[in-house]
Design a protein around this motif. Structure first.
Motif, PDB file in Angstrom:
ATOM      1  N   SER A 100      99.446 112.728  50.203  1.00 52.27           N
ATOM      2  CA  SER A 100     100.746 112.901  49.549  1.00 52.27           C
ATOM      3  C   SER A 100     101.773 111.939  50.121  1.00 52.27           C
ATOM      4  N   ALA A 101     101.721 111.703  51.442  1.00 53.01           N
ATOM      5  CA  ALA A 101     102.668 110.777  52.072  1.00 53.01           C
ATOM      6  C   ALA A 101     102.470 109.354  51.561  1.00 53.01           C
ATOM      7  N   LEU A 102     101.217 108.927  51.430  1.00 57.60           N
ATOM      8  CA  LEU A 102     100.944 107.576  50.936  1.00 57.60           C
ATOM      9  C   LEU A 102     101.402 107.426  49.488  1.00 57.60           C
ATOM     10  N   LYS A 103     101.102 108.429  48.660  1.00 57.93           N
ATOM     11  CA  LYS A 103     101.514 108.384  47.259  1.00 57.93           C
ATOM     12  C   LYS A 103     103.033 108.344  47.134  1.00 57.93           C
ATOM     13  N   LEU A 104     103.700 109.184  47.914  1.00 54.80           N
ATOM     14  CA  LEU A 104     105.155 109.256  47.826  1.00 54.80           C
ATOM     15  C   LEU A 104     105.797 107.944  48.285  1.00 54.80           C
ATOM     16  N   ALA A 105     105.284 107.361  49.369  1.00 56.46           N
ATOM     17  CA  ALA A 105     105.838 106.093  49.850  1.00 56.46           C
ATOM     18  C   ALA A 105     105.727 105.008  48.786  1.00 56.46           C
ATOM     19  N   ARG A 106     104.623 104.994  48.075  1.00 56.55           N
ATOM     20  CA  ARG A 106     104.454 104.004  47.001  1.00 56.55           C
ATOM     21  C   ARG A 106     105.410 104.278  45.848  1.00 56.55           C
ATOM     22  N   LYS A 107     105.618 105.542  45.556  1.00 61.55           N
ATOM     23  CA  LYS A 107     106.545 105.890  44.466  1.00 61.55           C
ATOM     24  C   LYS A 107     107.984 105.526  44.840  1.00 61.55           C
ATOM     25  N   ILE A 108     108.373 105.790  46.075  1.00 60.54           N
ATOM     26  CA  ILE A 108     109.730 105.484  46.534  1.00 60.54           C
ATOM     27  C   ILE A 108     109.994 103.982  46.492  1.00 60.54           C
ATOM     28  N   SER A 109     109.044 103.216  47.011  1.00 64.55           N
ATOM     29  CA  SER A 109     109.268 101.777  47.218  1.00 64.55           C
ATOM     30  C   SER A 109     108.865 100.909  46.041  1.00 64.55           C
ATOM     31  N   GLY A 110     107.977 101.426  45.199  1.00 62.40           N
ATOM     32  CA  GLY A 110     107.444 100.604  44.129  1.00 62.40           C
ATOM     33  C   GLY A 110     106.449  99.560  44.617  1.00 62.40           C
ATOM     34  N   ARG A 111     105.998  99.700  45.850  1.00 59.01           N
ATOM     35  CA  ARG A 111     105.025  98.767  46.435  1.00 59.01           C
ATOM     36  C   ARG A 111     103.688  99.483  46.632  1.00 59.01           C
ATOM     37  N   GLU A 112     102.619  98.700  46.779  1.00 58.17           N
ATOM     38  CA  GLU A 112     101.291  99.283  46.927  1.00 58.17           C
ATOM     39  C   GLU A 112     100.767  99.250  48.362  1.00 58.17           C
ATOM     40  N   ALA A 113     101.113  98.220  49.123  1.00 55.65           N
ATOM     41  CA  ALA A 113     100.471  97.964  50.408  1.00 55.65           C
ATOM     42  C   ALA A 113     100.949  98.919  51.501  1.00 55.65           C
ATOM     43  N   MET A 114     100.058  99.213  52.428  1.00 53.00           N
ATOM     44  CA  MET A 114     100.355 100.022  53.605  1.00 53.00           C
ATOM     45  C   MET A 114     100.004  99.235  54.852  1.00 53.00           C
ATOM     46  N   ILE A 115     100.682  99.543  55.935  1.00 51.28           N
ATOM     47  CA  ILE A 115     100.305  99.023  57.244  1.00 51.28           C
ATOM     48  C   ILE A 115      99.832 100.205  58.088  1.00 51.28           C
ATOM     49  N   ASN A 116      98.647 100.055  58.656  1.00 52.59           N
ATOM     50  CA  ASN A 116      98.108 101.059  59.571  1.00 52.59           C
ATOM     51  C   ASN A 116      97.795 100.371  60.895  1.00 52.59           C
ATOM     52  N   PHE A 117      97.101 101.057  61.798  1.00 51.23           N
ATOM     53  CA  PHE A 117      96.870 100.484  63.122  1.00 51.23           C
ATOM     54  C   PHE A 117      95.407 100.565  63.530  1.00 51.23           C
ATOM     55  N   THR A 118      95.042  99.654  64.417  1.00 57.29           N
ATOM     56  CA  THR A 118      93.697  99.644  64.965  1.00 57.29           C
ATOM     57  C   THR A 118      93.374 100.999  65.596  1.00 57.29           C
ATOM     58  N   ASN A 119      92.163 101.471  65.381  1.00 56.73           N
ATOM     59  CA  ASN A 119      91.652 102.734  65.936  1.00 56.73           C
ATOM     60  C   ASN A 119      92.354 103.968  65.373  1.00 56.73           C
ATOM     61  N   ALA A 120      93.078 103.808  64.264  1.00 58.87           N
ATOM     62  CA  ALA A 120      93.735 104.963  63.642  1.00 58.87           C
ATOM     63  C   ALA A 120      92.711 105.876  62.969  1.00 58.87           C
ATOM     64  N   PHE A 121      93.061 107.150  62.880  1.00 57.24           N
ATOM     65  CA  PHE A 121      92.306 108.096  62.055  1.00 57.24           C
ATOM     66  C   PHE A 121      93.298 108.957  61.293  1.00 57.24           C
ATOM     67  N   HIS A 122      93.148 109.001  59.963  1.00 53.15           N
ATOM     68  CA  HIS A 122      94.086 109.756  59.141  1.00 53.15           C
ATOM     69  C   HIS A 122      93.413 110.705  58.155  1.00 53.15           C
ATOM     70  N   GLY A 123      92.075 110.775  58.153  1.00 57.44           N
ATOM     71  CA  GLY A 123      91.409 111.702  57.252  1.00 57.44           C
ATOM     72  C   GLY A 123      90.243 111.057  56.544  1.00 57.44           C
ATOM     73  N   MET A 124      89.514 111.877  55.748  1.00 54.30           N
ATOM     74  CA  MET A 124      88.249 111.436  55.168  1.00 54.30           C
ATOM     75  C   MET A 124      88.288 111.240  53.658  1.00 54.30           C
TER      76      MET A 124
END
Length: 421
Positions: A115-139
């Protein structure tokens, strides 16, 4: 146990490390069908911060069920949801000077990240995300796209796109200035980096190896996002709800993320529940634009409310967690200093702690040795090189010392006689 081997999918994992049938649990101990008790340094992967079946939560839950309180509520208005929202605002948000709208996105950590990723894209009108090395956010696919682990990403079966990984704090062992690469890519029109909608970050990477980000790094990241008009998402699924001391793990840095992901221990009882916290100006959802059949798990609202009243009406739990975390660090440092052939590195913050092994295969062996001695703990890190502990925040001092003694014995059992590499 043949019923599990005969009928359950090969995808099962934790049970392979702990091949017993558990039956009951209370506090920081589980008991198997043969009556053997195990001390729990796993706590449901961080979903049981207050231990198993905490009485202060079980009572209100049983009372609610006995009066036929609403169990399944989708996003309907219910007394249980209303009481949770009022309590969350009064005891968690307002005392911290935080102003967030609360979204119930579905009951898991992956749901709140999606939901956070979808909402960020809706707010900004952009598609790309920045994440980090060794991150874990779900399956799930969106969450996997911002996850670093190659094995987990490989399970998607399709390309995972629209996300660019950046170096997490200390990825270069302090040899490079913070955000050197990230700032260069953002500022260089020839970098090829798509303009990002948001940055998603864990303040302490749990599955990634118990990697805590420094306060100044988190502050620098928040400032960088603000300068570049990028939303900041903090994934507090495992490290929130007191795991690192304060209720939110980002409090230590004094930052205010645009979006916060909460799950695991928010219900307090191991019941499925998740929140996506949104700054009011970013709450641009249309009705039903993101939903989920089980986003209204009312028994979880009941236990979450009870947990906040019981554990977050003052700072006693936070102070206790920090003190216990310091004790773990002290013991882990002693264990590391005694190890000759194998380099051991203590890691973590609060009661999210780990010992990193220079010979990665020994971490799993240490966990297996601990299980033989009646202690549950797991590994983490890209090569499972970190022996990870997440004890309940409510664990007693005596139980903590008992578990730490087993950790010391287990590490010694697998490192003594090992040749240095």
């Amino acid at each position: 146990m043949t019923v599990f081997e005969d009928l359950e999918s090969e995808v099962r994992s934790y049970c392979r490390s702990w091949p017993v049938v558990f039956d009951t649990a209370r506090g920081s101990r589980l008991t198997d069908v043969d009556g053997r008790a195990y001390l729990d340094f796993f706590a449901g992967a961080g979903a049981l911060n207050y231990g198993h079946n905490p009485p202060a939560l079980k009572g209100p839950l049983l009372e609610y069920l006995s009066r036929d309180g609403i169990t399944h509520g989708l996003d309907m208005y219910t007394t249980a949801k209303g009481e949770f929202l009022r309590t969350f605002e009064d005891k968690i948000l307002r005392p911290r000077g935080l102003d967030y709208k609360v979204q119930f996105p579905g009951p898991t950590g992956a749901n709140t990240v999606e939901s956070a990723l979808k909402l960020a894209r809706k707010i900004s009108g952009r598609e790309a995300m920045i994440n980090f090395t060794n991150a874990f956010h779900g399956m799930t696919l969106g969450a996997l796209s911002v996850t670093g682990n190659s094995m987990k990403r490989g399970g998607a079966g399709i390309p995972l796109v629209h996300a660019t990984p950046m170096p997490y704090d200390n990825y270069f062992d302090g040899t490079q200035p913070d955000f050197l690469w990230m700032e260069k890519l953002l500022q260089d029109s020839g970098s090829g980096l798509n303009e990002p909608a948001a940055v998603i970050v864990e303040t302490v990477q749990g599955e990634g190896g118990i990697n805590p980000a420094r306060v100044e790094w988190l502050q620098g990241l928040a400032a960088l996002c603000k300068r570049n008009g990028i939303l900041l998402i903090v994934d507090d699924v495992q490290m929130g709800v007191g795991r690192t001391g304060p209720f939110f793990s980002f409090e230590i840095a004094g930052i205010e993320p645009d979006i916060v992901c909460i799950s695991k221990s928010i219900s307090g009882y191991g019941l499925p529940m998740a929140l996506t916290l949104i700054k009011p100006e970013h709450d641009v959802w249309g009705p039903g634009e993101h939903n989920g059949t089980f986003r209204g798990n009312n028994p979880a609202f009941v236990t979450a409310t009870a947990a906040i009243h019981e554990f977050w009406s003052d700072d006693a739990l936070e102070r206790s967690t920090l003190a216990k975390g310091e004790r773990v660090e002290e013991v882990f440092t002693e264990i590391a200093s005694r190890s000759q052939a194998v380099e051991l590195t203590p890691k973590g913050r609060g009661l999210a702690r780990g010992l990193q092994f220079s010979q990665p295969e020994l971490a799993a062996k240490a966990c297996a040795a601990a299980f033989e001695r009646g202690l549950l703990m797991e590994t983490s890190g890209p090569s499972d090189e970190v022996m990870k502990i997440l004890p309940a925040l409510t664990i007693t001092d005596d139980e903590l010392e008992e578990g730490l003694a087993i950790v010391g014995e287990s590490v010694a059992a697998v490192t003594e006689g090992v040749s240095a590499r």
